[in-house]
Design a protein around this motif. Sequence first.
Motif, PDB file in Angstrom:
ATOM      1  N   THR A 177       9.293   2.539  -7.862  1.00  0.00           N
ATOM      2  CA  THR A 177       8.514   1.799  -8.862  1.00  0.00           C
ATOM      3  C   THR A 177       9.327   0.671  -9.480  1.00  0.00           C
ATOM      4  O   THR A 177       8.769  -0.315  -9.974  1.00  0.00           O
ATOM      5  CB  THR A 177       8.020   2.736  -9.979  1.00  0.00           C
ATOM      6  OG1 THR A 177       9.147   3.367 -10.595  1.00  0.00           O
ATOM      7  CG2 THR A 177       7.089   3.807  -9.436  1.00  0.00           C
ATOM      8  N   ALA A 196       2.468   1.766  -3.410  1.00  0.00           N
ATOM      9  CA  ALA A 196       1.552   2.027  -4.524  1.00  0.00           C
ATOM     10  C   ALA A 196       1.815   3.410  -5.114  1.00  0.00           C
ATOM     11  O   ALA A 196       1.508   3.663  -6.281  1.00  0.00           O
ATOM     12  CB  ALA A 196       0.109   1.916  -4.052  1.00  0.00           C
ATOM     13  N   GLN A 197       2.390   4.296  -4.283  1.00  0.00           N
ATOM     14  CA  GLN A 197       2.812   5.611  -4.753  1.00  0.00           C
ATOM     15  C   GLN A 197       4.302   5.564  -5.074  1.00  0.00           C
ATOM     16  O   GLN A 197       5.079   4.917  -4.350  1.00  0.00           O
ATOM     17  CB  GLN A 197       2.543   6.677  -3.682  1.00  0.00           C
ATOM     18  CG  GLN A 197       1.085   6.861  -3.355  1.00  0.00           C
ATOM     19  CD  GLN A 197       0.304   7.428  -4.526  1.00  0.00           C
ATOM     20  OE1 GLN A 197       0.790   8.278  -5.266  1.00  0.00           O
ATOM     21  NE2 GLN A 197      -0.915   6.934  -4.717  1.00  0.00           N
ATOM     22  N   LYS A 230       0.838  -1.195   0.000  1.00  0.00           N
ATOM     23  CA  LYS A 230       0.000   0.000   0.000  1.00  0.00           C
ATOM     24  C   LYS A 230       0.876   1.250   0.000  1.00  0.00           C
ATOM     25  O   LYS A 230       0.603   2.210  -0.728  1.00  0.00           O
ATOM     26  CB  LYS A 230      -0.912  -0.006   1.225  1.00  0.00           C
ATOM     27  CG  LYS A 230      -1.887   1.154   1.270  1.00  0.00           C
ATOM     28  CD  LYS A 230      -2.801   1.057   2.479  1.00  0.00           C
ATOM     29  CE  LYS A 230      -3.765   2.241   2.525  1.00  0.00           C
ATOM     30  NZ  LYS A 230      -4.668   2.170   3.717  1.00  0.00           N
ATOM     31  N   SER A 241      13.925   4.935  -8.354  1.00  0.00           N
ATOM     32  CA  SER A 241      12.538   5.109  -7.952  1.00  0.00           C
ATOM     33  C   SER A 241      12.010   3.799  -7.389  1.00  0.00           C
ATOM     34  O   SER A 241      12.367   2.716  -7.873  1.00  0.00           O
ATOM     35  CB  SER A 241      11.679   5.531  -9.150  1.00  0.00           C
ATOM     36  OG  SER A 241      10.300   5.469  -8.836  1.00  0.00           O
ATOM     37  N   HIS A 284      12.314   9.507   0.058  1.00  0.00           N
ATOM     38  CA  HIS A 284      11.251  10.415   0.472  1.00  0.00           C
ATOM     39  C   HIS A 284      11.316  10.605   1.993  1.00  0.00           C
ATOM     40  O   HIS A 284      12.377  10.885   2.530  1.00  0.00           O
ATOM     41  CB  HIS A 284       9.900   9.870  -0.005  1.00  0.00           C
ATOM     42  CG  HIS A 284       8.750  10.822   0.108  1.00  0.00           C
ATOM     43  ND1 HIS A 284       8.773  12.051  -0.499  1.00  0.00           N
ATOM     44  CD2 HIS A 284       7.557  10.714   0.755  1.00  0.00           C
ATOM     45  CE1 HIS A 284       7.633  12.682  -0.229  1.00  0.00           C
ATOM     46  NE2 HIS A 284       6.881  11.890   0.532  1.00  0.00           N
ATOM     47  N   TYR A 342       8.144   6.796  -5.194  1.00  0.00           N
ATOM     48  CA  TYR A 342       9.026   7.656  -4.402  1.00  0.00           C
ATOM     49  C   TYR A 342      10.421   7.631  -5.017  1.00  0.00           C
ATOM     50  O   TYR A 342      10.938   6.556  -5.351  1.00  0.00           O
ATOM     51  CB  TYR A 342       9.100   7.181  -2.947  1.00  0.00           C
ATOM     52  CG  TYR A 342       7.766   7.199  -2.241  1.00  0.00           C
ATOM     53  CD1 TYR A 342       7.212   8.384  -1.784  1.00  0.00           C
ATOM     54  CD2 TYR A 342       7.050   6.012  -2.052  1.00  0.00           C
ATOM     55  CE1 TYR A 342       5.971   8.396  -1.137  1.00  0.00           C
ATOM     56  CE2 TYR A 342       5.821   6.015  -1.418  1.00  0.00           C
ATOM     57  CZ  TYR A 342       5.291   7.213  -0.961  1.00  0.00           C
ATOM     58  OH  TYR A 342       4.063   7.216  -0.336  1.00  0.00           O
TER      59      TYR A 342
END
Length: 237
Positions: free
Chosen positions: A212, A154-155, A151, A210, A196, A157
């Motif tokens: 991701t 999911a964003q 969760k 990243s 982050h 960073y």
Amino acid sequence: MTIELYKENSYIKECTAQIISVNERFVVFDQTIFYPGGGGQPCDQGTIKQDDEIYKVVKVKKIDGEIIHEIDRPLHDIQQAVIMRIDWSWRFQNMRYHTLLHVISGYLYQHYNASATSSQIEKDYARLELAFSPEIIGKIPFEQLEQSLKKLLAQPYNVHTKTMSRREAEQKEGTIKTIVNLLPASLSEVRIVQIHNIDEQACGGTHVNSTTEIGNFSIIKLQNKGATKRRIKIQLD
């Protein structure tokens, strides 16, 4: 002193280098893209090319400040420059694992004041050992940890690196201070990896740019390593 190109850019896959010193199969270069291992991350694999000869890099170690490349046989010419190439699939997998370990330790530190005591990246999985206070360990929903991490991730960073003075690092709040205290006294500057507001840590390893790029993962095992310690094993898909 060897220039550590992997610290400046973890995505460099090839470079040229000049030989500084040779001791049979053990070579020191003026610069390198090969990470020598440390902090639970294995050393890089790859090859060194000189003319038409290709040498396998067997092991890379940092000893007394020198990065020593062990190759499979002696170089035929100790004066001529070489071309270094890393095994990118191995490097990128380790970058993904290493970044994920930072995310997990940062998450558990922020939410449960956990201290990461050790980590190790293996061929097919990675593990992280953490210590918790006896008052809180029984309240931690470990069975929901994978879901909570996914969760969070999911964003996207960004992952940043920077260098600061040892004095500045020692004054930082959080876990940086603990790690810095374990570093050699001769080290005046510290490399910091920041994700982050998830994690900020002293680290010399390689990471993705990243979160991701970490991709999908699973927590494959949770082990008790004492009354207040847990070992988490993770596996990338």
